[in-house]
Motif scaffolding. Structure first.
Motif, PDB file in Angstrom:
ATOM      1  N   GLY A  42     -23.573 -67.119 112.619  1.00 25.96           N
ATOM      2  CA  GLY A  42     -22.748 -67.755 111.594  1.00 25.96           C
ATOM      3  C   GLY A  42     -22.420 -66.873 110.411  1.00 25.96           C
ATOM      4  O   GLY A  42     -21.924 -67.371 109.393  1.00 25.96           O
ATOM      5  N   GLU A  43     -22.637 -65.563 110.543  1.00 25.54           N
ATOM      6  CA  GLU A  43     -22.390 -64.670 109.415  1.00 25.54           C
ATOM      7  C   GLU A  43     -20.912 -64.605 109.035  1.00 25.54           C
ATOM      8  O   GLU A  43     -20.580 -64.284 107.890  1.00 25.54           O
ATOM      9  CB  GLU A  43     -22.913 -63.268 109.741  1.00 25.54           C
TER      10      GLU A  43
ATOM     11  N   GLY B 171     -18.918 -67.307 109.490  1.00 23.18           N
ATOM     12  CA  GLY B 171     -18.491 -68.691 109.335  1.00 23.18           C
ATOM     13  C   GLY B 171     -18.660 -69.518 110.590  1.00 23.18           C
ATOM     14  O   GLY B 171     -18.869 -68.999 111.693  1.00 23.18           O
ATOM     15  N   ASP B 172     -18.544 -70.837 110.391  1.00 18.27           N
ATOM     16  CA  ASP B 172     -18.742 -71.760 111.509  1.00 18.27           C
ATOM     17  C   ASP B 172     -17.672 -71.631 112.591  1.00 18.27           C
ATOM     18  O   ASP B 172     -17.949 -71.816 113.777  1.00 18.27           O
ATOM     19  CB  ASP B 172     -18.759 -73.193 110.980  1.00 18.27           C
ATOM     20  N   GLY B 173     -16.432 -71.333 112.177  1.00 18.17           N
ATOM     21  CA  GLY B 173     -15.356 -71.217 113.165  1.00 18.17           C
ATOM     22  C   GLY B 173     -15.581 -70.055 114.114  1.00 18.17           C
ATOM     23  O   GLY B 173     -15.427 -70.192 115.333  1.00 18.17           O
TER      24      GLY B 173
ATOM     25  N   ALA C  87     -18.443 -68.688 114.756  1.00 14.87           N
ATOM     26  CA  ALA C  87     -19.641 -68.984 115.547  1.00 14.87           C
ATOM     27  C   ALA C  87     -19.293 -69.855 116.751  1.00 14.87           C
ATOM     28  O   ALA C  87     -19.797 -69.635 117.863  1.00 14.87           O
ATOM     29  CB  ALA C  87     -20.684 -69.672 114.677  1.00 14.87           C
ATOM     30  N   LEU C  88     -18.408 -70.839 116.548  1.00 15.85           N
ATOM     31  CA  LEU C  88     -17.951 -71.661 117.664  1.00 15.85           C
ATOM     32  C   LEU C  88     -17.214 -70.801 118.687  1.00 15.85           C
ATOM     33  O   LEU C  88     -17.427 -70.937 119.897  1.00 15.85           O
ATOM     34  CB  LEU C  88     -17.030 -72.768 117.148  1.00 15.85           C
TER      35      LEU C  88
ATOM     36  N   ARG D 104     -19.549 -68.675 120.808  1.00 16.78           N
ATOM     37  CA  ARG D 104     -20.284 -69.516 121.773  1.00 16.78           C
ATOM     38  C   ARG D 104     -19.409 -69.807 122.994  1.00 16.78           C
ATOM     39  O   ARG D 104     -19.893 -69.811 124.133  1.00 16.78           O
ATOM     40  CB  ARG D 104     -20.739 -70.821 121.117  1.00 16.78           C
TER      41      ARG D 104
ATOM     42  N   ARG E  85     -10.971 -77.582 113.381  1.00 12.75           N
ATOM     43  CA  ARG E  85     -12.369 -77.162 113.279  1.00 12.75           C
ATOM     44  C   ARG E  85     -12.454 -75.657 113.050  1.00 12.75           C
ATOM     45  O   ARG E  85     -13.285 -75.185 112.261  1.00 12.75           O
ATOM     46  CB  ARG E  85     -13.123 -77.560 114.542  1.00 12.75           C
TER      47      ARG E  85
ATOM     48  N   ASP F 116     -11.059 -75.051 109.370  1.00 12.93           N
ATOM     49  CA  ASP F 116     -12.031 -75.516 108.377  1.00 12.93           C
ATOM     50  C   ASP F 116     -13.287 -74.651 108.376  1.00 12.93           C
ATOM     51  O   ASP F 116     -13.967 -74.540 107.341  1.00 12.93           O
ATOM     52  CB  ASP F 116     -12.413 -76.973 108.664  1.00 12.93           C
ATOM     53  N   GLY F 117     -13.586 -74.020 109.520  1.00 12.23           N
ATOM     54  CA  GLY F 117     -14.751 -73.150 109.619  1.00 12.23           C
ATOM     55  C   GLY F 117     -14.476 -71.725 109.171  1.00 12.23           C
ATOM     56  O   GLY F 117     -15.331 -70.849 109.349  1.00 12.23           O
TER      57      GLY F 117
ATOM     58  N   ALA G 116     -12.269 -69.524 110.267  1.00  9.46           N
ATOM     59  CA  ALA G 116     -11.972 -68.545 111.315  1.00  9.46           C
ATOM     60  C   ALA G 116     -10.624 -67.867 111.079  1.00  9.46           C
ATOM     61  O   ALA G 116      -9.686 -68.476 110.553  1.00  9.46           O
ATOM     62  CB  ALA G 116     -11.978 -69.218 112.687  1.00  9.46           C
TER      63      ALA G 116
END
Length: 426
Positions: free
Chosen positions: A15-16, A18-20, A22-23, A26, A64, A67-68, A70
């Protein structure tokens, strides 16, 4: 075995960025595990299809990512969306559907993607990958063209995984990214009974693509016996059709595509199944692209050209074929192209010639995706095997397939016209 990660990959996963992001990593890792890849490799560019609205999931997913925090990490072009942003008056459907389609398209711009909105990114000189370049492309015809005509390397990336690769700049080291995955395992030869005139005609190539897709499925095939040095528009027609009737992501054309100067090069020294394609099979594939029972002289309601998006050369050919003629009263002539190609056509006067001849020009989308053509009880004629393959199911169109000359002459007369001698039937 677990997929090997470098420090950057692990940082994204933690997550370094951001959440976007990181998604996104994955999703790429899950794809690598599914494909059996041992590692991820870097890419230089991407082409994203996820900007086409398929319902609430499309907008939820991109929101998503946005907002994350990305952003794409490599130059990224966008495929067609649901609507023509430059000519909104061509949309003939529900305004709420159009508004959602626009939202999805704009959201991908917020990720840093270039708003090309074309299914033919290879027509953009600054977006074309080079031989051997590792990329992540979506859109079925573009994938096949990238691998086959350009010799760049991409797997079949679909919605959501395409943009995940663009954000991370990584793809699984598997499949068509690897040299051994690009070897032809099937050889298809044009039989001696295919007329010479047909071999030299543009209309052969979309039909040949349909046969290739049916025969090859998802296998890499080599086409042998075609005239050498095929142009890109003919290769594009094969790509679009083969990726529609089959799951073709790559093929070779001996003497035309960069990894097949000879058949031996395409086979990489290995063995392959060998089969012929005769004129009877080609005629049957051609006939399957049209509704049954349509006789020459029967009425048509529209002609749709430019699927995949027309190149500048194709736009010029349409204008030249029309000449001083116009579509018959009540017949719509719709030509689809990319906004960048349209800009070139505007500069060269080709767009003006087409409009003055009564053609409508569509960008950013395709007429088989939604309500764009005017409603008509009569069939739509097209020179695109891809359009003919998908339009009946997508928009309920009755379809007739033919060459560019057959399409234009039919549009001008308002009646189906056939050049039967082209297929050795006269």
């Amino acid at each position: 075995m677990p997929v090997a990660l470098d420090d950057r990959d692990r940082g994204l996963l933690a997550g370094e960025a951001g959440d976007g992001a990181a998604l996104a990593i994955r999703l790429v890792l899950r794809a690598a595990e599914t494909l059996g890849a041992e590692r991820l490799i870097p890419i230089t560019r991407a082409h994203v299809d996820s900007c086409l609205d398929h319902g609430q999931a499309s907008i939820d997913f991109v929101r998503r990512l946005v907002d994350g925090g990305a952003r794409v990490s490599v130059p990224t072009t966008l495929n067609v969306g649901a609507v023509d942003l430059l000519h909104p008056e061509l949309w003939r459907g529900d305004e709420n559907t159009a508004a959602r389609g626009r939202k999805v398209m704009e959201a991908y711009r917020a990720l840093g993607c270039r708003p090309t909105f074309t299914c033919a990114p290879y027509q953009l000189s600054d977006a074309r990958p080079m031989l051997g370049e590792q990329v992540a492309w979506a859109e079925s015809n573009a994938i096949a063209f990238c691998n086959s005509a350009l010799g760049a390397r991409t797997e079949r990336y679909g919605d959501f995984i395409d943009v995940a690769c663009a954000i991370t700049g990584r793809v699984p080291d598997a499949g068509l990214h690897r040299t051994d995955g690009r070897r032809a395992v099937l050889v298809l030869r044009l039989a001696a009974d295919v007329p010479t005139a047909l071999r030299d005609a543009d209309v052969l190539y979309p039909v040949l693509g349909i046969v290739l897709g049916r025969r090859a499925g998802s296998r890499v095939a080599a086409l042998d016996g075609l005239p050498p040095g095929l142009g890109e528009d003919r290769l594009k027609a094969i790509c679009a059709a083969a990726a529609s009737s089959g799951s073709v992501a790559m093929f070779h054309v001996v003497g035309s595509t960069p990894e097949a100067p000879t058949l031996g090069d395409a086979l990489q020294g290995g063995e392959a199944e060998v089969a012929e394609i005769g004129v009877a099979e080609l005629r049957a594939a051609r006939d399957a692209l049209s509704e049954t029972g349509a006789a020459p002289g029967s009425a048509i309601g529209a002609v749709s050209l430019g699927t995949p998006h027309a190149s500048l050369a194709e736009l010029r050919a349409i204008a030249d074929t029309l000449g001083d003629d116009r579509p018959a009263r009540g017949v719509e002539l719709l030509v689809s192209t990319g906004r960048d190609v349209l800009a070139e056509a505007e500069k060269g006067g080709i767009a003006t010639r087409l409009r003055d001849s009564g053609a409508e020009l569509l960008v950013d989308t395709c007429s088989y995706l939604g309500p764009i053509l005017r409603p008509s009880p009569s069939p739509v004629m097209t020179n695109s095997a891809k359009w003919a393959y998908y339009a009946p199911g997508n928009i309920g169109a009755r379809v007739l397939f033919g060459s560019l000359r057959e399409c234009v002459r039919s549009a001008v007369t308002g009646r189906l016209w056939r050049d039967e001698g082209l297929w050795g039937e006269s």
